[in-house]
Motif scaffolding. Structure first.
Motif, PDB file in Angstrom:
ATOM      1  N   SER A  86     -20.919  28.102  37.418  1.00  0.00           N
ATOM      2  CA  SER A  86     -20.325  27.493  38.607  1.00  0.00           C
ATOM      3  C   SER A  86     -18.818  27.751  38.682  1.00  0.00           C
ATOM      4  CB  SER A  86     -20.614  25.996  38.648  1.00  0.00           C
ATOM      5  OG  SER A  86     -20.124  25.358  37.490  1.00  0.00           O
ATOM      6  N   PHE A  87     -18.167  27.923  37.526  1.00  0.00           N
ATOM      7  CA  PHE A  87     -16.727  28.223  37.536  1.00  0.00           C
ATOM      8  C   PHE A  87     -16.467  29.583  38.178  1.00  0.00           C
ATOM      9  CE2 PHE A  87     -12.921  30.051  35.499  1.00  0.00           C
ATOM     10  CZ  PHE A  87     -11.977  29.144  35.975  1.00  0.00           C
ATOM     11  N   SER A 140     -17.078  29.425  41.883  1.00  0.00           N
ATOM     12  CA  SER A 140     -15.936  28.817  42.585  1.00  0.00           C
ATOM     13  C   SER A 140     -14.801  29.818  42.757  1.00  0.00           C
ATOM     14  CB  SER A 140     -15.435  27.590  41.817  1.00  0.00           C
ATOM     15  OG  SER A 140     -16.436  26.615  41.735  1.00  0.00           O
ATOM     16  N   CYS A 174     -13.274  31.279  46.320  1.00  0.00           N
ATOM     17  CA  CYS A 174     -11.842  31.271  46.623  1.00  0.00           C
ATOM     18  C   CYS A 174     -11.364  32.672  46.990  1.00  0.00           C
ATOM     19  CB  CYS A 174     -11.042  30.706  45.450  1.00  0.00           C
ATOM     20  SG  CYS A 174     -11.303  28.934  45.209  1.00  0.00           S
ATOM     21  N   HIS A 210     -27.672  25.208  41.014  1.00  0.00           N
ATOM     22  CA  HIS A 210     -26.538  24.886  40.141  1.00  0.00           C
ATOM     23  C   HIS A 210     -25.221  25.398  40.733  1.00  0.00           C
ATOM     24  CE1 HIS A 210     -24.485  23.962  36.392  1.00  0.00           C
ATOM     25  NE2 HIS A 210     -23.967  25.177  36.418  1.00  0.00           N
ATOM     26  N   THR A 211     -25.199  26.637  41.162  1.00  0.00           N
ATOM     27  CA  THR A 211     -23.972  27.196  41.735  1.00  0.00           C
ATOM     28  C   THR A 211     -23.838  26.874  43.220  1.00  0.00           C
ATOM     29  OG1 THR A 211     -25.131  29.298  41.999  1.00  0.00           O
ATOM     30  CG2 THR A 211     -23.704  29.080  40.075  1.00  0.00           C
ATOM     31  N   SER A 255     -24.384  24.137  44.847  1.00  0.00           N
ATOM     32  CA  SER A 255     -23.740  22.855  45.133  1.00  0.00           C
ATOM     33  C   SER A 255     -22.218  22.967  45.051  1.00  0.00           C
ATOM     34  CB  SER A 255     -24.252  21.772  44.187  1.00  0.00           C
ATOM     35  OG  SER A 255     -23.987  22.105  42.843  1.00  0.00           O
ATOM     36  N   HIS A 256     -21.717  23.777  44.138  1.00  0.00           N
ATOM     37  CA  HIS A 256     -20.269  23.974  44.031  1.00  0.00           C
ATOM     38  C   HIS A 256     -19.743  24.771  45.231  1.00  0.00           C
ATOM     39  CE1 HIS A 256     -19.779  22.325  40.007  1.00  0.00           C
ATOM     40  NE2 HIS A 256     -20.967  22.854  39.746  1.00  0.00           N
ATOM     41  N   VAL A 257     -20.477  25.808  45.595  1.00  0.00           N
ATOM     42  CA  VAL A 257     -20.093  26.628  46.743  1.00  0.00           C
ATOM     43  C   VAL A 257     -20.103  25.784  48.011  1.00  0.00           C
ATOM     44  CG1 VAL A 257     -20.780  28.590  48.187  1.00  0.00           C
ATOM     45  CG2 VAL A 257     -20.853  28.779  45.688  1.00  0.00           C
ATOM     46  N   GLN A 258     -21.152  24.976  48.177  1.00  0.00           N
ATOM     47  CA  GLN A 258     -21.259  24.121  49.359  1.00  0.00           C
ATOM     48  C   GLN A 258     -20.094  23.149  49.440  1.00  0.00           C
ATOM     49  OE1 GLN A 258     -23.876  24.201  51.800  1.00  0.00           O
ATOM     50  NE2 GLN A 258     -22.284  23.063  52.847  1.00  0.00           N
ATOM     51  N   SER A 259     -19.709  22.577  48.318  1.00  0.00           N
ATOM     52  CA  SER A 259     -18.596  21.628  48.283  1.00  0.00           C
ATOM     53  C   SER A 259     -17.290  22.282  48.738  1.00  0.00           C
ATOM     54  CB  SER A 259     -18.453  21.060  46.870  1.00  0.00           C
ATOM     55  OG  SER A 259     -17.352  20.193  46.804  1.00  0.00           O
ATOM     56  N   ILE A 260     -17.016  23.470  48.218  1.00  0.00           N
ATOM     57  CA  ILE A 260     -15.790  24.184  48.612  1.00  0.00           C
ATOM     58  C   ILE A 260     -15.842  24.542  50.085  1.00  0.00           C
ATOM     59  CG2 ILE A 260     -14.434  26.293  48.290  1.00  0.00           C
ATOM     60  CD1 ILE A 260     -15.411  26.236  45.330  1.00  0.00           C
TER      61      ILE A 260
END
Length: 123
Positions: A84-85, A88, A92, A109-110, A112-117
């Motif tokens: 996920s890092f 992200s 960016c 897993h990844t 959810s991080h992409v969606q948040s950003i």
């Protein structure tokens, strides 16, 4: 040909093309840029999804009735399904180069991080 959506749903390529057009249509008095960058985040085993993504971009670009004065440009990034890092960081990077939208990744897993950003940046 079918595509898997952001969290694993399935769409037809023609539906995918319509979705992009609806998302990219300008409001009253606005015009689209000549080049519209579309990001794609794919895992190493997502060859079929990447091919379908590239095909959808090609299909839209070849039909001048959809975006007569604009061209879509696919910006592809490869990420590990569990990193996920890195996901992200890739998001960016895509945002820095000016993507209008981001498709993927498939892993929850990844994703959810992409969606948040993307939610934060209103992409």
């Amino acid at each position: 040909m079918k595509l898997r959506g952001f969290l694993g749903g399935t769409l037809l390529v023609s539906g995918f093309a319509v979705l992009w057009v609806l998302l990219l249509l300008p409001g009253p008095g606005e015009t689209l840029p000549d080049i519209i960058r579309i990001g794609g985040l794919f895992h190493p085993d997502d060859d079929h999804q990447e091919i379908a993504f590239r095909y959808a971009v090609e299909k839209i670009n070849s039909d001048k009735t959809i975006l007569p004065r604009s061209k879509l440009l696919a910006q592809i990034e490869r990420i590990s399904p569990q990193d996920s890092f890195l996901a992200s960081k890739r998001v960016c990077h895509l945002l820095r180069v000016g993507v209008a939208a981001i498709f993927g990744p498939q892993s929850s897993h990844t994703a959810s991080h992409v969606q948040s950003i993307c939610d934060t940046m209103e992409v």
